[in-house]
Design an enzyme around this catalytic site. Sequence first.
Site, mmCIF file in Angstrom:
data_model
loop_
_atom_site.group_PDB
_atom_site.id
_atom_site.type_symbol
_atom_site.label_atom_id
_atom_site.label_comp_id
_atom_site.label_asym_id
_atom_site.label_seq_id
_atom_site.Cartn_x
_atom_site.Cartn_y
_atom_site.Cartn_z
ATOM 1 N N ARG A 284 -13.573 10.377 -29.633
ATOM 2 C CA ARG A 284 -14.958 10.807 -29.444
ATOM 3 C C ARG A 284 -15.931 9.648 -29.596
ATOM 4 O O ARG A 284 -16.943 9.567 -28.895
ATOM 5 C CB ARG A 284 -15.303 11.933 -30.421
ATOM 6 C CG ARG A 284 -16.657 12.580 -30.134
ATOM 7 C CD ARG A 284 -16.898 13.810 -30.987
ATOM 8 N NE ARG A 284 -16.278 14.985 -30.406
ATOM 9 C CZ ARG A 284 -15.467 15.801 -31.060
ATOM 10 N NH1 ARG A 284 -15.134 15.550 -32.308
ATOM 11 N NH2 ARG A 284 -14.959 16.857 -30.464
ATOM 12 N N ALA A 285 -15.630 8.718 -30.506
ATOM 13 C CA ALA A 285 -16.514 7.565 -30.717
ATOM 14 C C ALA A 285 -16.656 6.750 -29.437
ATOM 15 O O ALA A 285 -17.760 6.318 -29.070
ATOM 16 C CB ALA A 285 -15.980 6.685 -31.849
#
Length: 372
Positions: A284-285
Amino acid sequence: MQESGRYVYPFTAIVGQEPMKQALLLNAVNPKLSGVLIRGEKGTAKSTAVRALAALLPEIEVVADCPFGCDPGDVTVICGRCRERLEAGEELPRRQRQMRVVDLPVSATEDRVVGTLDIEHAIKKGEKRFEPGVLAEANRGILYVDEVNLLDDHVVDVLLDAAAMGVNTVEREGVSFSHPARFILIGTMNPEEGELRPQLLDRFGLCVNITGVADPALRVEIVRRRAAFEDDPAGFVASWEEEQHRLRERIVAARRLLPQVGISDEMLLLVARTAVEMGVDGHRADLVMMKAAKTNAALEGRTEVTEADIRETAELALLHRMRRKPFQELGIDEGKLAGVLGTHRHAHSHSHEHVHTHSHSHALKSHVQKRR
């Protein structure tokens, strides 16, 4: 600009807190960033900034009698009822509306958030009767959750699901109802009152830690501006309208430009390397860093992501995703991040001088504000 009969403190008049303002502007341009979590002590302009952002943003066109405020110009994201009316050949009534800030109380239940279905009516009449909740009211606006860390975890999960999907679906006894729920999610919290679980932290697109302004000269300017606003709110707001207009136009232009912004494989590799070397879990980062960098490029009027865009936004995407030991405070090793990105990073990689001259009787001294 007035909101509920009150004048709203101008966004461009807020002194300092540049990371918070940047995170809010990025979400204003691109709500698909999945919101921002603002962590900080009381009295650091969190609530002021949220309401100021709503007053800054341009008005939106809505279907006048739709409880979800559907966009009559975008049939891809309208509710089922508006779609049925269009298919029947009806022309949808339109009106302009100021961007809303919908407050979610800490005591809110799941039904209050998502809305309720009248099951008895559905069984007897064969018709769905839906009582809209907070998510319906927040569609195409700002959903503001103060003290989000004190909300029930399940309610926070529901909010984050809706923010990510852009749709709210309610299911009861085999009956389901869906409606658009596209909003800018802004959560604020005081870390002294407890933390969010890591699984929920990760769902917020961006995160920023803010503290009180330490520079005495800037603290004086904060007091001066606030006093001037309280003494003559109409005059103070009017004196900042030119700068408000310029920033509003910049946001509108960035929204139009965003779909055209590209990112090279080289920049994607820098994003991936940054995530790996900073020690974050999952992917997700990487996704949020890419989206934030593209949004920053659009705000700067460019159609290609540069290394500067990644430097400018990486900390906002990584802060709350760093691996931590038990009881370790949320934080990021800025020196390490600067090393990964190959540059010595200040709190922000660009600075500019901002001079605003007031011509009213409450005139403030011209102030040079350095963006960190």
